[in-house]
Design a protein around this motif. Structure first.
Motif, PDB file in Angstrom:
ATOM      1  N   GLU A  71     -54.675  -6.206  26.008  1.00 14.61           N
ATOM      2  CA  GLU A  71     -56.142  -6.223  26.034  1.00 14.61           C
ATOM      3  C   GLU A  71     -56.720  -5.351  24.927  1.00 14.61           C
ATOM      4  O   GLU A  71     -57.743  -5.698  24.331  1.00 14.61           O
ATOM      5  CB  GLU A  71     -56.637  -5.766  27.408  1.00 14.61           C
ATOM      6  N   ARG A  72     -56.062  -4.230  24.637  1.00 11.65           N
ATOM      7  CA  ARG A  72     -56.521  -3.387  23.522  1.00 11.65           C
ATOM      8  C   ARG A  72     -56.387  -4.130  22.198  1.00 11.65           C
ATOM      9  O   ARG A  72     -57.281  -4.107  21.354  1.00 11.65           O
ATOM     10  CB  ARG A  72     -55.715  -2.082  23.463  1.00 11.65           C
ATOM     11  N   MET A  73     -55.234  -4.780  22.011  1.00 13.35           N
ATOM     12  CA  MET A  73     -54.982  -5.436  20.720  1.00 13.35           C
ATOM     13  C   MET A  73     -55.856  -6.664  20.490  1.00 13.35           C
ATOM     14  O   MET A  73     -55.985  -7.123  19.359  1.00 13.35           O
ATOM     15  CB  MET A  73     -53.499  -5.801  20.605  1.00 13.35           C
ATOM     16  N   THR A  74     -56.437  -7.209  21.549  1.00 19.41           N
ATOM     17  CA  THR A  74     -57.320  -8.374  21.389  1.00 19.41           C
ATOM     18  C   THR A  74     -58.790  -7.990  21.476  1.00 19.41           C
ATOM     19  O   THR A  74     -59.659  -8.859  21.501  1.00 19.41           O
ATOM     20  CB  THR A  74     -57.016  -9.441  22.458  1.00 19.41           C
ATOM     21  N   SER A  75     -59.092  -6.688  21.510  1.00 17.93           N
ATOM     22  CA  SER A  75     -60.481  -6.247  21.625  1.00 17.93           C
ATOM     23  C   SER A  75     -61.223  -6.414  20.303  1.00 17.93           C
ATOM     24  O   SER A  75     -60.632  -6.687  19.254  1.00 17.93           O
ATOM     25  CB  SER A  75     -60.548  -4.800  22.103  1.00 17.93           C
ATOM     26  N   LEU A  76     -62.534  -6.227  20.374  1.00 15.87           N
ATOM     27  CA  LEU A  76     -63.428  -6.441  19.233  1.00 15.87           C
ATOM     28  C   LEU A  76     -64.283  -5.207  18.991  1.00 15.87           C
ATOM     29  O   LEU A  76     -64.458  -4.380  19.895  1.00 15.87           O
ATOM     30  CB  LEU A  76     -64.324  -7.652  19.499  1.00 15.87           C
ATOM     31  N   PRO A  77     -64.842  -5.062  17.765  1.00 20.38           N
ATOM     32  CA  PRO A  77     -65.737  -3.927  17.494  1.00 20.38           C
ATOM     33  C   PRO A  77     -66.868  -3.868  18.521  1.00 20.38           C
ATOM     34  O   PRO A  77     -67.420  -4.888  18.917  1.00 20.38           O
ATOM     35  CB  PRO A  77     -66.276  -4.239  16.095  1.00 20.38           C
ATOM     36  N   VAL A  90     -73.221   6.673  11.300  1.00 21.94           N
ATOM     37  CA  VAL A  90     -72.425   5.675  12.021  1.00 21.94           C
ATOM     38  C   VAL A  90     -71.036   6.231  12.331  1.00 21.94           C
ATOM     39  O   VAL A  90     -70.460   7.015  11.574  1.00 21.94           O
ATOM     40  CB  VAL A  90     -72.320   4.373  11.187  1.00 21.94           C
ATOM     41  N   ARG A  91     -70.507   5.820  13.484  1.00 19.53           N
ATOM     42  CA  ARG A  91     -69.135   6.185  13.840  1.00 19.53           C
ATOM     43  C   ARG A  91     -68.191   5.082  13.363  1.00 19.53           C
ATOM     44  O   ARG A  91     -68.551   3.900  13.355  1.00 19.53           O
ATOM     45  CB  ARG A  91     -69.007   6.387  15.356  1.00 19.53           C
ATOM     46  N   GLY A  92     -67.000   5.472  13.005  1.00 18.90           N
ATOM     47  CA  GLY A  92     -66.058   4.528  12.415  1.00 18.90           C
ATOM     48  C   GLY A  92     -65.759   3.340  13.298  1.00 18.90           C
ATOM     49  O   GLY A  92     -65.648   2.207  12.827  1.00 18.90           O
ATOM     50  N   GLU A  93     -65.650   3.578  14.621  1.00 16.55           N
ATOM     51  CA  GLU A  93     -65.296   2.489  15.527  1.00 16.55           C
ATOM     52  C   GLU A  93     -66.415   1.465  15.697  1.00 16.55           C
ATOM     53  O   GLU A  93     -66.207   0.395  16.271  1.00 16.55           O
ATOM     54  CB  GLU A  93     -64.871   3.026  16.898  1.00 16.55           C
ATOM     55  N   ALA A  94     -67.617   1.791  15.186  1.00 13.96           N
ATOM     56  CA  ALA A  94     -68.746   0.860  15.289  1.00 13.96           C
ATOM     57  C   ALA A  94     -68.869  -0.049  14.069  1.00 13.96           C
ATOM     58  O   ALA A  94     -69.690  -0.962  14.051  1.00 13.96           O
ATOM     59  CB  ALA A  94     -70.050   1.641  15.473  1.00 13.96           C
ATOM     60  N   VAL A  95     -68.034   0.193  13.070  1.00 14.96           N
ATOM     61  CA  VAL A  95     -68.138  -0.560  11.814  1.00 14.96           C
ATOM     62  C   VAL A  95     -67.147  -1.720  11.811  1.00 14.96           C
ATOM     63  O   VAL A  95     -65.947  -1.511  12.007  1.00 14.96           O
ATOM     64  CB  VAL A  95     -67.873   0.355  10.597  1.00 14.96           C
ATOM     65  N   PRO A  96     -67.607  -2.947  11.587  1.00 17.19           N
ATOM     66  CA  PRO A  96     -66.672  -4.085  11.525  1.00 17.19           C
ATOM     67  C   PRO A  96     -65.794  -4.002  10.285  1.00 17.19           C
ATOM     68  O   PRO A  96     -66.062  -3.230   9.349  1.00 17.19           O
ATOM     69  CB  PRO A  96     -67.595  -5.304  11.475  1.00 17.19           C
ATOM     70  N   LEU A  97     -64.729  -4.799  10.263  1.00 16.33           N
ATOM     71  CA  LEU A  97     -63.779  -4.763   9.153  1.00 16.33           C
ATOM     72  C   LEU A  97     -64.458  -5.022   7.812  1.00 16.33           C
ATOM     73  O   LEU A  97     -64.096  -4.419   6.795  1.00 16.33           O
ATOM     74  CB  LEU A  97     -62.669  -5.787   9.389  1.00 16.33           C
ATOM     75  N   GLU A  98     -65.445  -5.929   7.796  1.00 16.77           N
ATOM     76  CA  GLU A  98     -66.137  -6.236   6.535  1.00 16.77           C
ATOM     77  C   GLU A  98     -66.815  -4.995   5.963  1.00 16.77           C
ATOM     78  O   GLU A  98     -66.803  -4.762   4.752  1.00 16.77           O
ATOM     79  CB  GLU A  98     -67.171  -7.347   6.762  1.00 16.77           C
ATOM     80  N   GLY A  99     -67.417  -4.187   6.854  1.00 14.22           N
ATOM     81  CA  GLY A  99     -68.071  -2.966   6.399  1.00 14.22           C
ATOM     82  C   GLY A  99     -67.079  -1.950   5.882  1.00 14.22           C
ATOM     83  O   GLY A  99     -67.349  -1.262   4.879  1.00 14.22           O
TER      84      GLY A  99
END
Length: 282
Positions: free
Chosen positions: A153-159, A260-269
């Motif tokens: 479940e962790r590995m399939t999670s999303l930002p 902004v916190r790092g975990e809130a930034v999508p991969l594109e950012g």
């Protein structure tokens, strides 16, 4: 004994050699060939595939894979299983068993580019193994692994989700993960105390998120999750020894707010941020 099913043969061989599963090695074997055949179906492997298996255990999955793929390289850390694997896999000419630590072995010597991974992983090394397969593998086509349900479940999670973490971001960067099936504890011998899940990561041939410098991007990705309670600004400064003005400039060029916190930034950012740092860093 050759006329017996592989699952029963494995049980008899384990008994014959007095094998006792080691809790410290996370040994929870799958011996039901019906279930294992189903999981192999879900893994997507075919007759032209070369497969890397990590932790073959008693070898039932190894045996079944050998009937369906071109070759299997099985990496096992526990030498006590040598007579069990030798007995069960006798005559399987397309199987190579290597007794080594998968976290230390040279993956490029075990598998060629385009190979597929199929494994019932010891749960205590799940994150380390998946990370190593992604970062140091020869370029796998897919990774299909049995893991603890919580880890899947962790590995399939999303930002934005609570379970979004560095490993999830790494998985999403390299491929598309899918939870294919949940497996109850009683399917294993001995039974673990948790529900398991069979997860497949289909790795991208061409990654949708690209940075100019991938090595730098991976450093940014790691920095983003280094200290979750701190802002990305502070994590960048710590990871890259940046002056405050340089960190602000990089975030500004990447169109990211300073708080902004790092975990809130999508991969594109994060890819934009890596590109900005590539221009700023000496």
């Amino acid at each position: 004994m050759s006329d017996l099913s592989p699952g029963l043969r494995a049980r008899l061989l384990l008994q014959k050699h007095g094998f006792q599963a080691a809790h410290a090695l996370g040994q929870n074997f799958l011996l039901d060939e019906g279930l294992l055949s189903h999981l192999i179906d879900l893994s997507g492997v075919g007759a032209e595939d070369d497969v890397l298996e990590i932790g073959p255990g008693a070898g039932v999955m190894t045996y079944l894979l050998a009937q369906r793929v071109r070759s299997v390289a099985a990496v096992e850390v526990d030498r006590r299983l040598e007579p069990v694997l030798g007995g069960l896999l006798e005559g399987c000419e397309n199987v190579r068993v290597v007794f080594a630590d998968a976290l230390k072995a040279d993956l490029s010597e075990l598998a060629a580019p385009g190979a597929r991974v199929v494994a019932n992983l010891p749960y205590y090394i799940t994150a380390d193994v998946v990370t190593r397969l992604l970062l140091h593998g020869p370029g796998f086509a897919s990774i299909a692994v049995m893991v603890q349900k919580e880890a899947a479940e962790r590995m399939t999670s999303l930002p934005g989700q609570k379970t979004w973490c560095h490993l999830a971001a790494l998985v999403r960067y390299f491929g598309q993960p899918h939870i294919l099936e949940e497996i109850p504890p009683e399917a294993f011998d001995p039974s673990p105390h948790v529900t398991s899940a069979f997860l497949r990561i289909d790795l991208y041939g061409e990654r949708p998120v690209r940075a100019q410098n991938e090595a730098l991007f991976l450093r940014v990705l790691s920095a983003a999750f280094a200290m979750r309670r701190k802002t990305l600004f502070n994590n960048l400064r710590a990871a890259f020894s940046l002056h405050a003005d340089a960190a602000r400039e990089a975030l500004s060029r990447a169109e990211l707010p300073e708080q902004v916190r790092g975990e809130a930034v999508p991969l594109e950012g994060l890819a934009r941020l890596a590109d900005a740092l590539d221009e700023i860093l000496p």
